[in-house]
Design a protein around this motif. Structure first.
Motif, mmCIF file in Angstrom:
data_model
loop_
_atom_site.group_PDB
_atom_site.id
_atom_site.type_symbol
_atom_site.label_atom_id
_atom_site.label_comp_id
_atom_site.label_asym_id
_atom_site.label_seq_id
_atom_site.Cartn_x
_atom_site.Cartn_y
_atom_site.Cartn_z
ATOM 1 N N PRO A 299 0.815 -1.230 0.000
ATOM 2 C CA PRO A 299 0.000 0.000 0.000
ATOM 3 C C PRO A 299 0.845 1.275 0.000
ATOM 4 C CG PRO A 299 -0.817 -1.568 1.637
ATOM 5 C CD PRO A 299 0.463 -2.131 1.118
ATOM 6 N N LYS B 8 3.171 2.079 -1.713
ATOM 7 C CA LYS B 8 3.579 2.500 -3.051
ATOM 8 C C LYS B 8 2.493 3.285 -3.770
ATOM 9 C CE LYS B 8 6.181 -1.754 -3.927
ATOM 10 N NZ LYS B 8 6.251 -2.912 -4.810
ATOM 11 N N LEU B 9 1.297 3.309 -3.197
ATOM 12 C CA LEU B 9 0.150 3.845 -3.924
ATOM 13 C C LEU B 9 -0.258 5.217 -3.413
ATOM 14 C CD1 LEU B 9 -2.030 0.592 -3.991
ATOM 15 C CD2 LEU B 9 -0.373 1.389 -5.698
ATOM 16 N N ALA C 187 -2.795 8.569 -3.717
ATOM 17 C CA ALA C 187 -4.264 8.585 -3.756
ATOM 18 C C ALA C 187 -4.800 8.377 -5.173
ATOM 19 C CB ALA C 187 -4.777 9.907 -3.178
ATOM 20 N N ASP C 188 -4.190 9.057 -6.144
ATOM 21 C CA ASP C 188 -4.689 8.957 -7.516
ATOM 22 C C ASP C 188 -4.549 7.534 -8.054
ATOM 23 O OD1 ASP C 188 -5.116 11.602 -7.315
ATOM 24 O OD2 ASP C 188 -3.669 12.216 -8.868
ATOM 25 N N ARG D 181 -4.243 4.805 -6.332
ATOM 26 C CA ARG D 181 -5.146 3.934 -5.590
ATOM 27 C C ARG D 181 -6.568 4.027 -6.173
ATOM 28 N NH1 ARG D 181 -5.999 1.164 -0.946
ATOM 29 N NH2 ARG D 181 -3.783 1.284 -0.427
ATOM 30 N N ALA D 182 -6.988 5.240 -6.435
ATOM 31 C CA ALA D 182 -8.332 5.424 -6.987
ATOM 32 C C ALA D 182 -8.439 4.758 -8.363
ATOM 33 C CB ALA D 182 -8.656 6.912 -7.084
ATOM 34 N N LEU E 152 -6.664 2.218 -9.504
ATOM 35 C CA LEU E 152 -6.636 0.761 -9.370
ATOM 36 C C LEU E 152 -7.932 0.222 -8.767
ATOM 37 C CD1 LEU E 152 -2.932 0.102 -8.329
ATOM 38 C CD2 LEU E 152 -4.046 -0.599 -10.461
ATOM 39 N N GLU E 153 -8.489 0.978 -7.838
ATOM 40 C CA GLU E 153 -9.749 0.501 -7.234
ATOM 41 C C GLU E 153 -10.889 0.480 -8.241
ATOM 42 O OE1 GLU E 153 -9.995 2.938 -3.735
ATOM 43 O OE2 GLU E 153 -9.013 1.404 -2.490
ATOM 44 N N LEU F 259 -7.824 -4.397 -4.175
ATOM 45 C CA LEU F 259 -6.434 -4.274 -3.713
ATOM 46 C C LEU F 259 -6.248 -5.013 -2.394
ATOM 47 C CD1 LEU F 259 -5.756 -0.490 -4.442
ATOM 48 C CD2 LEU F 259 -4.603 -2.433 -5.516
#
Lengths: 650, 650
Positions: free
Chosen positions: B284, B286-287, B289-290, B292-293, B295-296, B301
């Motif tokens: 986590p 490495k991610l 906010a952008d 993560r969003a 990829l989600e 994840l």
């Protein structure tokens, strides 16, 4: 001559459900070859004519299947030796279905049946079999497993597919099992062969006499070959190896026979022990007193019926026995393991030893090729004189060619049925001329002739493509590209370790550049007064065996325009060490053995590089030098003209 | 750049004795890459200097081995992703032995230990490791099984050899088991990694940020790629596939990272379900906010520590899960089968999909190659001006080249450490220059430079060999033969279905004719802003995968004279459909992508055919046309001269 497809290598075996122990006696029956016209090894009968199998035989087979509680039965074309030719007694696929091709597999179920053939036979097979009984399907596009899945679809329970484990190799059984598993079926080995059981008038096995292949041609005493074989077994930590390939056996013991057409082999099996005399299983009626005495000096002789008992003996002794999975019948593995032997897989050591010719065999091959070259030159000269008259046909030409070979006084057999293809027939890669298909050699067409002779000192195999009348430009351009491929291979040098797959592209490049190709391999191994197709090396997409010095292979690129014409240029070549100043690797190269002119009328000189022209002229000069002195009169004159240097482009 | 050896395909597994269930958390630790000088991706440190591993580490490993009741332990160079580069935290072989090569295997027994390396490292490895502790042996001549047989000879009982099943592929475990069985030993899978257990100052795992690879470069939305992937899974009748190859994951989800040197991949695992959202296992930290969003929107994840639990869930559901045996760690098969899943073997569908570049990637690659060609031209012009002064050395040249690439403003990384080899160093196929080996570019020698850039729109890889001062005739002749091989491949046309193995010989023929060769493959696949070496296709003796349109590969024949000089000419090529009038097959051909002059001073014009000369002149005209306008002044003048047509022989 082109080689038939070679099976891919084995995977692992599993899920095999053998029913009972197999017996071997029936598998070894055989009979003499077909009748021949005196002095003619080839016949031109319409195969299958008058003997077209109706559904009745398949119906009887189904009754037997039901009795044995199996849902299906496999009938392959192969016999228990996996050779290219099978004796009449083993030609079960033909008897059952009417199909006469050299490769195929029938699957008979209770209510459906299919015959799987390759692309060579998609026209022939439906014409020969009753298509109300057999669906004819083309491999590899059609897959037996896929067909079975569909055919067995509704059955619900696991289908049991029977086979005769003598007729399927260990590798093949592994593939079949894997394929059948996906179809929800399992393989079942039956003790006897169900086709034999219903084949009332099955021919008797061959009792053609065995002869000793003398040292002057064999070049090495059998005792010496056996000792080397035994040393290899010791290195591999095996106590014994079972030999099932008839040419391995013929080579190892220096014997020859006439049990199958064209290949002078003896149908036999052998067990070679590391530390004891080899055991040879051979029909006693084939052995005259001299041959018997010779063999008793080398081996312990048994009638074929005792093979099972001798395999049992290996098992009782707990021996480690090696089988070649690509050629040995799965039956051997079943019997040996059942008796307590440890089976290991490894190559038949005779195959590679046999492929590397000894100096006597090499000298013999050169002699055989000069002799055969004379016959070819006389034939080609005759063709040049007679073809313009328009009266020649494919059968007449094939007979004449066999006659010129017979005139040498040394011909033992032809290497295979001559492929004598006029016009569009030249595009049928494995064309066999018969009375029904016989065609005239017409002006403006090409004539393709692929043939060879079996001589005591060597086996030949040569293809020439000849212009009848005036060829068109497309024919000449494509012939020239095939010739460029032939030359590229003939002149290749390559490091030790190079495999056939690494050389095959050289023979195709000139065609590829024009968007053309041919659908067969470029070269196969050739025996020494043995099978015209012998392993293990090939020059093809699948040729993963390294070429070694003293192997003899064919160099035969081609081009086929369906419905129009076919082109193939084939010489045999000997692998030899290359002497190259400054070389940093051990290099090999080819020496061309075959000696006959290549039709200059089909060569577009402008397409050739200087080096290619030089090769062709040098080859022709050599042909003239070696063959010219053996010819007279018109033949000699013709050869001189046929071997003249080609014109230089401006 | 040359590719390292590719392992042969899997056999069947047996006799594997797993001890307990493995856990995965520790295997996923990693740390940031090594420190770099600003703007320099390459360093020239003496690898292993100051950190030479003494026997103490191996001694501690032996204590742990004894505690676990095992007789031996395997330490491979690979990590759990089987990539070419490993993060510092996974560089266990180097930490244990001091060996810095990119491939190797250590076997540590109670009283002996061996390091197996290939021919590239037979000089380097003994210099790096303590040879009192490790025997250094060269594969394939030396075989681990043979060494083990000798080393375990007297033990009597069956030896137990431990390993970390995450680090060995399914295929490798099958081979190791078979090999160890012959040595009377068995493999034992240990729950934790014994090297990690004793590695006190083991680096932290990388937390380099993940970035989204934008559609303008990726060319296809990740959602679309995932849907295609799922369709392939459905065809293959699998419920899910576990992805372990980092470049497959980066490609599939359109992400990039910086966890290992030179390859912009993210260390991660994924489970792609046929009928559900993919699961992505990624640190986590490495991610942003952008990301993560982003990829989600595509996946669920998980932190890497939850991988084991999610594999268990597949097992509980009785899922049919596909693994690629040549790349997936054996640990996955153990865990899945242990949890009740049905494991099947099949290719990672992303590999072949990734290899076929889409139109955006192809346009990007052409753009990247023009940009890279400018850097190369500036470098070669600089070299031409500076080399005669005698002051240049390998490191200075490599720095300068990286500088010209950085000047493009688009360089994200170099594709690999530049191979900058002067004189005899050019003959060391995988030479890495360091402060200790750095050498001057001397008159009368050749300079070999193999390098590439990672740009957002493409990955480049190019090798040029340059004459410093006046080359001798042997150098020129051999350079010309290498060039002939390069041209033969560049101009080849070939039918669909042709594999790399079928094209490789074209690149060697001119050398073979002179008794010369090179000991590496001719071409490897190249990623799109991804790994410079990517599968599945290669052009080599072992290249059994058919080349397909839109693949990018290298064309890099060479010649190496040990202790004297090395020659390699490398361009990247794109496979495309060939338009040939009258073609009867679907034909493919290559478009050369790389744009930089080939040193005319090394070309012997007389050795070239007209067609070869025409190719070289046309290539140079194209280089001048595409790169010339990007250069100024002396660089432009130099390029014009370097791209002039070569002199015709009389």
């Amino acid at each position: 001559m082109l080689q038939r497809s070679i099976a891919p290598r084995a995977g692992r075996r599993r899920n095999f459900v053998p029913i009972g122990r197999a017996l071997c006696a029936t598998a070894l029956r055989r009979r003499a070859g077909p009748c021949r016209t005196r002095n003619m090894f080839q016949n031109f009968d319409d195969e299958g004519a008058g003997e077209r199998a109706d559904g009745a035989r398949t119906g009887r087979l189904r009754e037997f299947m039901a009795e044995r509680g199996i849902d299906g039965y496999l009938v392959p074309r192969c016999d228990e030796h996996q050779g290219e030719y099978v004796a009449a007694a083993a030609d079960r696929l033909r008897w059952l279905t009417g199909f006469t091709g050299s490769a195929g597999l029938a699957i008979v179920l209770g209510d459906r049946a299919a015959l799987f053939v390759d692309g060579r036979y998609v026209v022939q097979a439906p014409a020969q079999v009753d298509t109300d009984v057999y669906e004819v399907l083309e491999v590899p596009a059609a897959k037996p497993a896929t067909w079975l899945t569909g055919a067995l679809g509704g059955s619900g329970s696991k289908a049991r597919i029977g086979l005769d484990a003598r007729l399927h190799t260990i590798a093949e059984v592994a593939r079949l099992e894997a394929a059948l598993a996906t179809a929800g079926a399992e393989l079942v080995s039956l003790e006897d062969n169900l086709v034999d059981a219903i084949w009332r008038d099955r021919p008797a096995p061959s009792v053609a006499p065995v002869v000793v292949h003398p040292l002057e041609h064999a070049g090495r005493e059998a005792g010496e070959k056996i000792a080397t074989f035994q040393a290899v077994l010791g290195d591999g930590d095996a106590d014994a190896q079972v030999l099932t390939l008839t040419d391995s056996i013929a080579w190892l013991f220096n014997i020859r026979g006439a049990d199958v057409p064209h290949n002078p082999v003896v149908l036999a099996f052998a067990i070679v022990h590391r530390d004891a005399r080899p055991e040879l299983f051979i029909e006693p009626a084939k052995l005259g007193a001299d041959v018997r005495a010779y063999l008793e000096g080398l081996v312990t002789l048994y009638p074929p019926g005792e093979l099972g008992e001798r395999l049992d003996a290996l098992g009782r002794a707990g021996a480690r026995v090696r089988l070649e999975p690509e050629s040995a019948g799965y039956w051997f593995e079943m019997v040996l393991e059942g008796a307590g032997a440890v089976v290991c897989h490894g190559p038949d050591p005779a195959r590679i030893a046999k492929a590397r010719k000894n100096p006597v065999e090499i000298a013999g091959s050169r002699r055989a090729h000069r002799r055969d070259g004379t016959a070819m030159a006389r034939f080609l000269a005759w063709l040049a004189r007679e073809a313009p008259g328009g009266g020649l046909d494919e059968i007449g030409a094939a007979r004449k060619l066999e006659g010129f070979r017979a005139d040498t006084g040394a011909l033992q057999e032809i290497s295979f049925d001559t492929i004598s293809g006029a016009g569009a027939h030249g595009a049928i890669v494995h064309y066999r001329v018969s009375l029904a298909t016989n065609r005239k050699l017409e002006a403006g067409t090409l004539y393709l002739v692929d043939s060879g002779g079996q001589y005591l000192d060597g086996t030949t195999d040569i293809t020439r493509t000849i212009a009848v009348g005036t060829p068109d430009m497309e024919m000449c351009e494509r012939f020239t590209r095939v010739l460029q491929g032939h030359i590229a291979l003939a002149t290749a040098r390559f490091p030790r370790g190079t495999r056939g797959v690494d050389l095959d592209p050289f023979a195709r490049r000139a065609l590829w550049q024009a968007g053309l190709d041919y659908g067969h391999g470029t070269g196969h191994g050739v025996g020494s007064y043995l099978s015209v197709h012998e392993g293990p090396a090939t020059i093809s997409r699948r040729g993963m065996v390294a070429l070694e010095a003293d192997m003899i292979l064919s160099n035969e690129p081609g081009y086929y325009k369906e419905g129009a014409y076919g082109i193939r240029i084939e010489n045999l070549v000997l692998v030899r060490e290359a002497e190259i100043a400054g070389a940093e690797r051990d290099m090999l190269e080819f020496e061309t053995l075959s000696l006959a002119p290549i039709d200059r009328a089909l060569v577009v000189a402008d397409l050739l590089s200087d080096a290619e022209r030089a090769w062709l002229d040098a080859y022709h000069a050599r042909v003239l030098d070696e063959i010219g002195p053996t010819l007279d009169g018109a033949d000699a004159e013709w050869l001189t003209a046929a071997c003249a240097p080609i014109d230089r482009p401006d």
